[in-house]
Design an enzyme around this catalytic site. Structure first.
Site, mmCIF file in Angstrom:
data_model
loop_
_atom_site.group_PDB
_atom_site.id
_atom_site.type_symbol
_atom_site.label_atom_id
_atom_site.label_comp_id
_atom_site.label_asym_id
_atom_site.label_seq_id
_atom_site.Cartn_x
_atom_site.Cartn_y
_atom_site.Cartn_z
ATOM 1 N N CYS A 1 0.805 -1.286 -0.077
ATOM 2 C CA CYS A 1 -0.106 -0.037 -0.005
ATOM 3 C C CYS A 1 0.771 1.479 0.102
ATOM 4 O O CYS A 1 0.389 2.197 -0.575
ATOM 5 C CB CYS A 1 -1.030 -0.029 1.151
ATOM 6 S SG CYS A 1 -0.360 0.291 2.656
ATOM 7 N N HIS B 1 -2.011 1.364 6.910
ATOM 8 C CA HIS B 1 -2.492 1.295 5.463
ATOM 9 C C HIS B 1 -2.672 2.803 5.096
ATOM 10 O O HIS B 1 -3.478 3.364 5.614
ATOM 11 C CB HIS B 1 -3.723 0.536 5.492
ATOM 12 C CG HIS B 1 -4.324 0.297 4.144
ATOM 13 N ND1 HIS B 1 -3.558 -0.387 2.956
ATOM 14 C CD2 HIS B 1 -5.543 0.701 3.326
ATOM 15 C CE1 HIS B 1 -4.178 -0.307 1.965
ATOM 16 N NE2 HIS B 1 -5.301 0.417 2.189
ATOM 17 N N ASP C 1 -7.855 3.868 -3.213
ATOM 18 C CA ASP C 1 -7.346 3.068 -2.765
ATOM 19 C C ASP C 1 -6.805 1.649 -3.737
ATOM 20 O O ASP C 1 -7.581 0.985 -4.232
ATOM 21 C CB ASP C 1 -7.701 2.052 -1.470
ATOM 22 C CG ASP C 1 -6.993 1.301 -0.592
ATOM 23 O OD1 ASP C 1 -5.633 0.946 -1.223
ATOM 24 O OD2 ASP C 1 -7.252 0.529 0.257
#
Length: 290
Positions: A68, A107, A122
């Protein structure tokens, strides 16, 4: 770092200077269809970083994937270069074994504002919970996408992202009880406030995630990529192809083991990933499923 290089990497041929919702939808989907979510560097003796130049070289020039803080950090740079108004946020991932959220932000995601409306992007969660498109920040609104129905909930201070899924049906009954199968039909993914974060906010946690013997990223080697009708994943030696079948309200899961001598070929053929350093697959027990 060159925006055209990134667009060539994902196959985007639209205008470079049109920061609208249509362009955001397009580049978001192209990213997750082209660039894998993967932590293979950890299992190749390499170290993941938050240095954008290194991330760009890895993902764009070397055609690798990333986790991420690589994918979403690179995406934040793309947003900036295209002229979007965005804010980088930190989120706490839900741990199903502990039935709670991780105590610290692990994250990285981005919030984008278009015509006064905020959206969450995302491009690096991976497997069955990967967003294909941005989510409009409206609390309680069901937002269907091919992987399932995503939903943002807000209690006034914190936002929670959850997903309603279809049942995963395993083709080979030998894998019916695999720990990689996600049997939850509704699952919490992560929670986040709207506090802006810079990349330094994540450095200590990311170091822990790639060095701690208890980290799921240390315990498992992961590579996943979205496909037009599902996704594929290589976790340790277990290769899976998942096909979404919404008309039957299920996802078909086809799993098999890959011998060591074929791992590099699978990474190349299925994920377009070529590793420079020696890769050691790993699939120990951890809080991770597809």
């Amino acid at each position: 770092m060159d925006l055209r290089g990134y667009f060539n990497r994902i196959g985007f041929t639209g205008p470079y200077d049109k920061p609208d919702l249509e362009s955001l939808h397009t580049i978001h989907k192209l990213h997750v269809m082209t660039i894998p979510f993967e932590n293979l560097s950890i299992h190749c003796g390499e170290k993941n970083t938050t240095d954008l130049n290194i991330i760009y070289d890895k993902i764009v020039k070397s055609k690798r994937g990333g986790w991420c803080c690589e994918n979403n950090l690179l995406f934040s740079w793309v947003l900036k270069e295209m002229g979007y108004k965005y804010t980088t946020l930190g989120s706490k991932v839900f741990n199903k074994f502990q039935n709670g959220f991780h105590p610290v932000d692990s994250h990285l995601i981005n919030m984008v504002e278009i015509d006064g409306k905020p959206y969450i992007t995302d491009v690096s969660y991976g497997v069955s919970c990967q967003l294909w498109y941005p989510l409009e920040m409206i609390s309680g609104k069901d937002q269907p996408q091919p992987p399932g129905v995503f939903r943002l909930l807000n209690d006034g201070m914190t936002w929670v992202l959850e997903k309603s899924s279809r049942k995963q049906v395993v083709k080979d009954k030998a894998y019916a009880h695999s720990s990689l199968i996600d049997r939850r039909l509704t699952k919490k993914m992560y929670c986040f406030p709207l506090t802006p974060r810079d990349k330094e906010h994540f450095v200590e946690t990311l170091d822990c995630l790639q060095t701690s013997p208890d980290s799921r990223f240390v315990l498992k080697s992961i590579c996943s990529l979205q496909t037009p009708n599902g996704f594929r994943a290589l976790i340790g030696w277990t290769y899976s192809e998942i096909t979404y079948i919404p008309e039957e309200d299920c996802d078909m899961v086809d799993m098999k083991e890959i011998p060591d001598c074929e791992i590099e070929a699978v990474l190349k053929e299925k994920f377009n990933v070529v590793l420079v350093n020696k890769f050691t697959p790993k699939n120990k027990k951890a809080n991770y499923c597809m």
